[in-house]
Design a protein around this motif. Structure first.
Motif, PDB file in Angstrom:
ATOM      1  N   ALA A  32     -41.418  37.634  38.447  1.00 38.68           N
ATOM      2  CA  ALA A  32     -41.103  36.229  38.160  1.00 38.68           C
ATOM      3  C   ALA A  32     -41.866  35.360  39.147  1.00 38.68           C
ATOM      4  O   ALA A  32     -42.056  35.732  40.300  1.00 38.68           O
ATOM      5  CB  ALA A  32     -39.602  35.968  38.259  1.00 38.68           C
ATOM      6  N   HIS A  33     -42.308  34.194  38.677  1.00 41.97           N
ATOM      7  CA  HIS A  33     -43.089  33.281  39.514  1.00 41.97           C
ATOM      8  C   HIS A  33     -42.171  32.162  40.022  1.00 41.97           C
ATOM      9  O   HIS A  33     -41.793  31.265  39.272  1.00 41.97           O
ATOM     10  CB  HIS A  33     -44.256  32.684  38.725  1.00 41.97           C
ATOM     11  N   PHE A  34     -41.799  32.260  41.297  1.00 49.71           N
ATOM     12  CA  PHE A  34     -40.943  31.252  41.922  1.00 49.71           C
ATOM     13  C   PHE A  34     -41.826  30.175  42.554  1.00 49.71           C
ATOM     14  O   PHE A  34     -41.959  30.087  43.771  1.00 49.71           O
ATOM     15  CB  PHE A  34     -40.049  31.898  42.983  1.00 49.71           C
ATOM     16  N   GLN A  35     -42.430  29.365  41.702  1.00 50.10           N
ATOM     17  CA  GLN A  35     -43.309  28.313  42.204  1.00 50.10           C
ATOM     18  C   GLN A  35     -43.176  27.080  41.333  1.00 50.10           C
ATOM     19  O   GLN A  35     -42.704  27.145  40.192  1.00 50.10           O
ATOM     20  CB  GLN A  35     -44.777  28.777  42.228  1.00 50.10           C
ATOM     21  N   ILE A  36     -43.552  25.955  41.889  1.00 50.97           N
ATOM     22  CA  ILE A  36     -43.575  24.710  41.126  1.00 50.97           C
ATOM     23  C   ILE A  36     -44.993  24.494  40.621  1.00 50.97           C
ATOM     24  O   ILE A  36     -45.963  25.002  41.202  1.00 50.97           O
ATOM     25  CB  ILE A  36     -43.124  23.509  41.988  1.00 50.97           C
ATOM     26  N   ASP A  37     -45.119  23.758  39.532  1.00 50.41           N
ATOM     27  CA  ASP A  37     -46.452  23.478  39.031  1.00 50.41           C
ATOM     28  C   ASP A  37     -47.058  22.288  39.768  1.00 50.41           C
ATOM     29  O   ASP A  37     -46.388  21.593  40.538  1.00 50.41           O
ATOM     30  CB  ASP A  37     -46.447  23.236  37.517  1.00 50.41           C
ATOM     31  N   ALA A  63     -41.170  39.047  47.184  1.00 50.81           N
ATOM     32  CA  ALA A  63     -40.049  39.989  47.165  1.00 50.81           C
ATOM     33  C   ALA A  63     -39.721  40.462  45.756  1.00 50.81           C
ATOM     34  O   ALA A  63     -39.068  41.490  45.585  1.00 50.81           O
ATOM     35  CB  ALA A  63     -38.812  39.343  47.800  1.00 50.81           C
ATOM     36  N   CYS A  64     -40.170  39.707  44.753  1.00 48.55           N
ATOM     37  CA  CYS A  64     -39.901  40.061  43.352  1.00 48.55           C
ATOM     38  C   CYS A  64     -41.095  40.764  42.711  1.00 48.55           C
ATOM     39  O   CYS A  64     -41.295  40.670  41.500  1.00 48.55           O
ATOM     40  CB  CYS A  64     -39.543  38.811  42.545  1.00 48.55           C
ATOM     41  N   THR A  65     -41.897  41.429  43.522  1.00 44.62           N
ATOM     42  CA  THR A  65     -43.054  42.168  43.004  1.00 44.62           C
ATOM     43  C   THR A  65     -42.720  43.654  42.938  1.00 44.62           C
ATOM     44  O   THR A  65     -42.263  44.242  43.913  1.00 44.62           O
ATOM     45  CB  THR A  65     -44.280  41.954  43.912  1.00 44.62           C
ATOM     46  N   THR A  66     -42.909  44.249  41.771  1.00 45.68           N
ATOM     47  CA  THR A  66     -42.635  45.674  41.556  1.00 45.68           C
ATOM     48  C   THR A  66     -43.866  46.344  40.967  1.00 45.68           C
ATOM     49  O   THR A  66     -44.421  45.850  39.978  1.00 45.68           O
ATOM     50  CB  THR A  66     -41.445  45.860  40.593  1.00 45.68           C
ATOM     51  N   ASP A  67     -44.282  47.441  41.584  1.00 43.24           N
ATOM     52  CA  ASP A  67     -45.454  48.184  41.109  1.00 43.24           C
ATOM     53  C   ASP A  67     -46.693  47.297  41.017  1.00 43.24           C
ATOM     54  O   ASP A  67     -47.510  47.434  40.111  1.00 43.24           O
ATOM     55  CB  ASP A  67     -45.177  48.811  39.740  1.00 43.24           C
ATOM     56  N   GLY A  68     -46.789  46.345  41.947  1.00 47.39           N
ATOM     57  CA  GLY A  68     -47.946  45.460  41.944  1.00 47.39           C
ATOM     58  C   GLY A  68     -47.883  44.373  40.887  1.00 47.39           C
ATOM     59  O   GLY A  68     -48.813  43.579  40.755  1.00 47.39           O
ATOM     60  N   MET A  69     -46.775  44.300  40.141  1.00 41.93           N
ATOM     61  CA  MET A  69     -46.621  43.305  39.080  1.00 41.93           C
ATOM     62  C   MET A  69     -45.565  42.287  39.506  1.00 41.93           C
ATOM     63  O   MET A  69     -44.468  42.653  39.928  1.00 41.93           O
ATOM     64  CB  MET A  69     -46.207  43.980  37.761  1.00 41.93           C
ATOM     65  N   VAL A  70     -45.907  40.998  39.406  1.00 44.43           N
ATOM     66  CA  VAL A  70     -44.964  39.937  39.751  1.00 44.43           C
ATOM     67  C   VAL A  70     -43.955  39.808  38.623  1.00 44.43           C
ATOM     68  O   VAL A  70     -44.311  39.509  37.483  1.00 44.43           O
ATOM     69  CB  VAL A  70     -45.699  38.603  39.976  1.00 44.43           C
ATOM     70  N   VAL A 119     -40.243  34.468  48.360  1.00 41.44           N
ATOM     71  CA  VAL A 119     -39.316  34.979  47.341  1.00 41.44           C
ATOM     72  C   VAL A 119     -40.085  35.665  46.222  1.00 41.44           C
ATOM     73  O   VAL A 119     -39.691  36.722  45.719  1.00 41.44           O
ATOM     74  CB  VAL A 119     -38.454  33.827  46.769  1.00 41.44           C
ATOM     75  N   GLU A 120     -41.223  35.083  45.837  1.00 37.86           N
ATOM     76  CA  GLU A 120     -42.047  35.670  44.768  1.00 37.86           C
ATOM     77  C   GLU A 120     -42.600  37.029  45.199  1.00 37.86           C
ATOM     78  O   GLU A 120     -42.649  37.969  44.391  1.00 37.86           O
ATOM     79  CB  GLU A 120     -43.185  34.718  44.419  1.00 37.86           C
TER      80      GLU A 120
END
Length: 415
Positions: free
Chosen positions: A372-377, A363-370, A360-361
């Motif tokens: 949003a970070h869809f991850q748990i710590d 898929a949310c990458t635009t122009d090489g920039m993330v 999912v993360e």
């Protein structure tokens, strides 16, 4: 009970004795952990996406603008049109000393922007350099408007991401190159990659050309008019405590009722941030409620299956007791089996959840920039593992207690 290689082999043999049952039992725990991880990581990503809409905008800011009056005052009927001017900056500075930044903004409207054969319709705004302290730009190239640009009335501009992509399809640093806005040429000094979909003035930040306020004022003959005022408070100042004073200062200067909250609109961003924070506190509570509830249901399933397993192994347990196994050893054996089953299923759920979140993360990458970070710590993963192991131990208590209560003679007779 000693945890040696033979013990682990015995636990594994017991769990794999009925593969289908163990698989279906573990799936309940797997799904519960996966839901907890996916919801937690998804909630974190959603929160970051919403926060990106307000990225760079000061949390102690207020925005002031003029609207038609809604109250009659001093002989003026309601519905009167009015506008702020540059004298209001001085009024606010003198009468509301708690303010730190007072940045006026004027709008130039939607304009045709051209570079060579490339054309784009962009919004135009004029700001002072202080506006960067209210809404910090995300500069991909170059710099922002500065004091020298203002004083010397330089025809320079900072362009948004979409303008850059349309007018400079070849890419590269556009700083120093010129673009034409209507019939006036401007030199590009920066590219702003801010999105700010929730806080936009005069148009989307990605489609906005920002230029010195002094230049736009002269080019479009705006005189001393001010369309919007962005202000921030000094450290420790709560903007809601001075909002009425700001409104009263402007209202009296323009013969407007101080109680006309719509005629002189003062919007405090702290309210917006407080609402956002309250929303995500509720979302986080719901995520953990659903996740823990699913885990508990999975643990109950494990407990029931272990109870069936203990009943099937009554004879085996009786023989163990007859040859010297203590109740503590039987208890440890059953609880260990329960913990291993839930731990393996739980860790599989964590790994699968992290993998899905990573996709999912990406898929949310635009122009090489993330975006949003869809991850748990790390600590969320550790806490999830500890919860799974604890539930595994609890799930094995009832079956283990039943196994301890089996008398060797009864077990041998049943066998």
């Amino acid at each position: 009970m000693r945890l040696d290689l033979d013990t682990y082999k015995e636990i594994l043999d017991t769990i794999t004795r009925n593969k289908s049952r163990s698989l279906l039992t573990g799936f309940g725990v797997f799904w519960g952990v996966f839901m907890l991880i996916a919801l937690s990581g998804g909630g974190q990503g959603l929160r970051e996406m919403l926060q990106n809409n307000f990225a760079g905008f000061a949390t102690n800011a207020s925005v002031i603008w003029a609207q038609p009056t809604t109250k009659a005052y001093r002989g003026f009927n309601k519905g009167r049109e009015w506008s702020m001017d540059t004298k209001d900056i001085v009024r606010l500075r003198h009468q509301v000393p708690e303010l730190d930044v007072i940045s006026p903004m004027i709008f130039g409207g939607r304009r045709t922007t051209t570079r060579g054969t490339h054309t784009f319709s962009a919004s135009t705004i004029g700001v002072t350099p202080d506006y960067a302290r209210v809404a910090a730009p995300t500069l991909y190239y170059g710099r922002y408007i500065n004091d020298i640009d203002m004083k010397q009335e330089r025809k320079v501009c900072v362009i948004g991401k979409q303008i850059y992509k349309n007018l400079f399809p070849e890419g590269g640093d556009p700083c120093g190159k010129t673009i034409r806005v209507d019939s006036t040429y401007y030199r590009v000094v920066g590219v702003n990659y801010s999105s700010g979909h929730a806080v936009n003035f005069g148009g989307s930040a990605e489609e906005t050309i920002t230029m010195p306020e002094s230049v736009l004022r002269k080019v479009y003959n705006r005189g001393t008019a001010v369309d919007l005022m962005a202000v921030t408070g000094k450290k420790g100042v709560v903007m809601s405590t001075i909002a009425d004073r700001m409104r009263t200062t402007l209202a009296r200067a323009h013969s407007i009722s101080p109680e006309d909250t719509e005629g002189v609109t003062v919007f405090n961003t702290e309210i917006m941030y407080a609402m956002l924070e309250g929303l995500f506190q509720g979302v986080n509570f719901l995520i953990w409620l659903v996740g823990i509830g699913t885990l508990i249901s999975g643990a109950i399933g494990v407990s029931n299956i272990m109870m069936v397993t203990v009943k099937e192994r009554t004879g085996e347990i009786g023989i163990r007791r007859a040859i010297g196994a203590t109740p503590k050893m039987i208890l440890s054996q059953i609880i260990a089996e329960s913990i291993v089953l839930t731990a393996v299923a739980g860790m599989s759920g964590i790994l699968f959840g992290v993998g899905i979140l990573q996709l999912v993360e990406m898929a949310c990458t635009t122009d090489g920039m993330v975006m949003a970070h869809f991850q748990i710590d790390f600590w969320t993963a550790i806490l999830s593992t500890m919860v799974v192991c604890a539930l595994g131990a609890l799930a094995g208590l009832a079956p283990a207690w039943r196994a301890m209560s089996i008398k060797p003679v009864d077990a041998m007779r049943e066998n």
